[in-house]
Design a protein around this motif. Structure first.
Motif, mmCIF file in Angstrom:
data_model
loop_
_atom_site.group_PDB
_atom_site.id
_atom_site.type_symbol
_atom_site.label_atom_id
_atom_site.label_comp_id
_atom_site.label_asym_id
_atom_site.label_seq_id
_atom_site.Cartn_x
_atom_site.Cartn_y
_atom_site.Cartn_z
ATOM 1 N N MET A 56 0.736 -1.151 -0.156
ATOM 2 C CA MET A 56 0.017 -0.071 0.041
ATOM 3 C C MET A 56 0.983 1.205 0.044
ATOM 4 O O MET A 56 0.485 2.178 -0.683
ATOM 5 N N LEU A 57 1.906 1.169 0.879
ATOM 6 C CA LEU A 57 2.742 2.035 0.898
ATOM 7 C C LEU A 57 3.669 2.784 -0.609
ATOM 8 O O LEU A 57 3.631 3.657 -1.096
ATOM 9 N N LEU A 58 3.792 1.541 -1.310
ATOM 10 C CA LEU A 58 4.344 1.731 -2.279
ATOM 11 C C LEU A 58 3.469 2.059 -3.573
ATOM 12 O O LEU A 58 3.709 2.948 -4.422
ATOM 13 N N ARG A 59 2.159 1.631 -3.580
ATOM 14 C CA ARG A 59 1.266 1.935 -4.315
ATOM 15 C C ARG A 59 0.805 3.409 -4.322
ATOM 16 O O ARG A 59 0.850 4.191 -5.148
ATOM 17 N N ALA A 60 0.909 4.007 -2.944
ATOM 18 C CA ALA A 60 0.413 5.270 -2.858
ATOM 19 C C ALA A 60 1.595 6.142 -3.445
ATOM 20 O O ALA A 60 1.229 7.092 -4.075
ATOM 21 N N ALA A 61 2.711 5.913 -3.240
ATOM 22 C CA ALA A 61 4.001 6.590 -3.937
ATOM 23 C C ALA A 61 3.810 6.658 -5.416
ATOM 24 O O ALA A 61 4.083 7.692 -6.046
ATOM 25 N N ILE A 62 3.435 5.375 -6.145
ATOM 26 C CA ILE A 62 3.510 5.460 -7.468
ATOM 27 C C ILE A 62 2.308 6.195 -8.209
ATOM 28 O O ILE A 62 2.496 6.990 -9.150
ATOM 29 N N LEU A 63 1.216 6.206 -7.252
ATOM 30 C CA LEU A 63 0.067 6.708 -8.144
ATOM 31 C C LEU A 63 0.040 8.185 -8.003
ATOM 32 O O LEU A 63 -0.561 8.929 -8.735
ATOM 33 N N ARG A 64 0.751 8.733 -6.877
ATOM 34 C CA ARG A 64 0.716 10.181 -6.646
ATOM 35 C C ARG A 64 2.181 10.657 -6.615
ATOM 36 O O ARG A 64 2.700 10.934 -5.413
ATOM 37 N N SER B 50 -8.451 0.136 11.602
ATOM 38 C CA SER B 50 -8.905 1.016 13.005
ATOM 39 C C SER B 50 -7.878 2.194 12.571
ATOM 40 O O SER B 50 -7.229 2.641 11.705
ATOM 41 N N GLN B 51 -8.446 3.216 13.498
ATOM 42 C CA GLN B 51 -7.593 4.535 13.383
ATOM 43 C C GLN B 51 -6.127 4.430 13.567
ATOM 44 O O GLN B 51 -5.323 5.257 12.999
ATOM 45 N N ARG B 52 -5.732 3.507 14.402
ATOM 46 C CA ARG B 52 -4.084 3.268 14.773
ATOM 47 C C ARG B 52 -3.624 2.893 13.435
ATOM 48 O O ARG B 52 -2.484 3.412 13.332
ATOM 49 N N LEU B 53 -4.151 1.888 12.694
ATOM 50 C CA LEU B 53 -3.644 1.476 11.575
ATOM 51 C C LEU B 53 -3.333 2.576 10.408
ATOM 52 O O LEU B 53 -2.510 2.602 9.755
ATOM 53 N N ILE B 54 -4.497 3.236 10.355
ATOM 54 C CA ILE B 54 -4.558 4.336 9.482
ATOM 55 C C ILE B 54 -3.313 5.466 9.684
ATOM 56 O O ILE B 54 -2.675 5.961 8.736
ATOM 57 N N SER B 55 -3.580 5.805 11.052
ATOM 58 C CA SER B 55 -2.620 6.834 11.495
ATOM 59 C C SER B 55 -1.016 6.352 11.354
ATOM 60 O O SER B 55 -0.085 7.011 10.981
ATOM 61 N N GLY B 56 -0.853 4.906 11.541
ATOM 62 C CA GLY B 56 0.481 4.179 11.318
ATOM 63 C C GLY B 56 0.949 4.365 9.937
ATOM 64 O O GLY B 56 1.964 4.537 9.590
ATOM 65 N N PHE B 57 -0.152 4.264 8.828
ATOM 66 C CA PHE B 57 0.349 4.273 7.732
ATOM 67 C C PHE B 57 0.705 5.407 7.137
ATOM 68 O O PHE B 57 1.812 5.658 6.470
ATOM 69 N N VAL B 58 0.124 6.715 7.574
ATOM 70 C CA VAL B 58 0.505 8.144 7.259
ATOM 71 C C VAL B 58 1.703 8.372 7.929
ATOM 72 O O VAL B 58 2.751 8.995 7.399
ATOM 73 N N ALA B 59 2.086 8.047 9.369
ATOM 74 C CA ALA B 59 3.431 8.153 9.848
ATOM 75 C C ALA B 59 4.518 7.468 9.161
ATOM 76 O O ALA B 59 5.513 7.715 9.034
ATOM 77 N N ALA B 60 3.977 6.031 8.491
ATOM 78 C CA ALA B 60 5.001 5.219 8.043
ATOM 79 C C ALA B 60 5.660 6.107 6.742
ATOM 80 O O ALA B 60 6.741 5.959 6.433
ATOM 81 N N GLU B 61 4.608 6.506 5.957
ATOM 82 C CA GLU B 61 4.840 7.239 4.912
ATOM 83 C C GLU B 61 5.841 8.595 5.147
ATOM 84 O O GLU B 61 6.773 8.832 4.178
ATOM 85 N N ALA B 62 5.516 9.268 6.251
ATOM 86 C CA ALA B 62 6.170 10.412 6.492
ATOM 87 C C ALA B 62 7.731 9.858 6.883
ATOM 88 O O ALA B 62 8.906 10.473 6.499
ATOM 89 N N VAL B 63 7.879 8.589 7.556
ATOM 90 C CA VAL B 63 9.177 8.285 8.127
ATOM 91 C C VAL B 63 10.091 7.787 6.865
ATOM 92 O O VAL B 63 11.160 7.997 6.497
#
Length: 361
Positions: A5-13, A277-290
């Protein structure tokens, strides 16, 4: 799935990801250049200040002379972190009865300590280095002259003149061996050039005081205060610049991540509707930032090392040694900046209501 999902988000945007990554790369590169220059310039400035002479002086008390082994004890206390030069003084008389200060020293060491001295010629045995004002008194035409001290006469030839614009211009300098044989007087002063930070210099001074309790160990205020002032202003300027660049990068990443979240509101709404969960989505955004911060730090550090080397060659005409020790600070700072910038987008994600988003509201 998470990494896909992280890789796909970077490729599409790619545009958003490239903007955030560029901001991190620029910030990491500029801060790397500043930190490399900061560390290297401090070392170069300290080295240049040592060319202006001693920053510590050891003086015998009550007009006495130092112990014969004082120089060896000082050198042992320095442990290779400085240069110590002995000086002995006497007031001699010329053939016309006028008084003149004569000093005995080690010329080989003086040439290393006082590179700023303007000397026309360094003396050998039975020769003298004559200050420009003293030369007008003892040897206006550069001819040999006689000095007397304690009833003993010394015949000298001027090897060259010395000009500093200070008290040295009124003195005559001899080799320490010639001076001691003539006056039977030992050194009363040792000038010391100590390398290192002000804290390290203070530590060496304490060690010298403990090693030579019979002498006074004093800092040369003009040198030490001037060095501290210049280094302090340089440090403040570079660190303020680094802080400004970091703040600018934080705002750029914040704007990019916020826009990124708004563009993907529907995606996050679907994830919530499917049970994320909200925790998973927040972790997803934080992982993108890291991930952005880490990649930006690596690329920016490499570019910054090259930029610092170029600036050193182009502006200072001296190599700037790459300081790989600053990389952990660059990496940690970049990740921290990215996470700070992600706080607001994560907060906005908490307010996403799947039903409203999916209905198109």
């Amino acid at each position: 799935m998470f990494w896909r999902m992280l890789l796909r988000a970077a490729i599409l945007r790619r545009g958003r990801a490239a903007s955030a990554l560029l901001a991190m790369v620029v910030a990491a590169a500029v801060v790397t250049v500043i930190l490399n220059l900061f560390v290297d310039v401090q070392a170069k400035l300290r080295k240049e200040f040592r060319n202006y002479g001693a920053n510590v002086v050891v003086v015998a008390r009550n007009g006495q002379t130092l112990a014969p082994n004082a120089l060896k004890r000082v050198s042992s206390a320095l442990a290779g972190r400085g240069l110590a030069v002995p000086f002995a003084y006497a007031v001699a008389r010329t053939t016309s009865g006028q008084s003149v200060v004569v000093s005995g020293t080690d010329f080989d060491q003086v040439r290393k300590l006082n590179r700023w001295w303007s000397v026309t010629g360094w003396p050998n045995s039975q020769q003298a280095l004559v200050g420009v004002r003293a030369a007008a008194l003892v040897s206006p035409e550069g001819k040999p002259f006689d000095l007397s001290f304690g009833g003993r006469v010394l015949h000298l030839s001027p090897a060259g003149t010395l000009q500093t614009g200070a008290a040295e211009d009124s003195r005559i300098y001899l080799s320490l061996s010639d001076f001691e044989a003539w006056t039977q007087t030992h050194p009363s002063t040792i000038e010391v050039a100590v390398s290192g930070t002000p804290e390290e210099v203070s530590s060496v001074m304490k060690k010298l005081s403990a090693t030579l309790p019979e002498a006074d160990v004093r800092p040369i205020r003009q040198i030490m205060e001037g060095e501290a002032r210049v280094l302090g202003k340089t440090r403040a300027t570079l660190l303020a610049t680094a802080a400004l660049i970091t703040l600018t990068a934080t705002l750029c990443v914040l704007a990019t991540l916020t826009g990124w979240v708004f563009d993907r509101r529907r995606d996050f709404a679907i994830m919530k509707a499917l049970g994320a969960s909200q925790r998973l989505i927040s972790g997803f955004v934080a992982a993108e930032a890291v991930l952005l911060g880490a990649i930006g730090a690596v690329i920016g550090f490499a570019l910054g090392i090259g930029g610092a080397a170029w600036i050193g060659r182009a502006k200072f005409h001296a190599p700037v040694v790459p300081r790989f020790s600053v990389f952990p600070a660059i990496l940690g700072g970049s990740v921290a900046v990215a996470l700070i910038a992600a706080i607001l987008p994560i907060f906005l994600l908490r307010r996403v209501q799947p039903a409203m988003i999916l209905r198109g509201e």
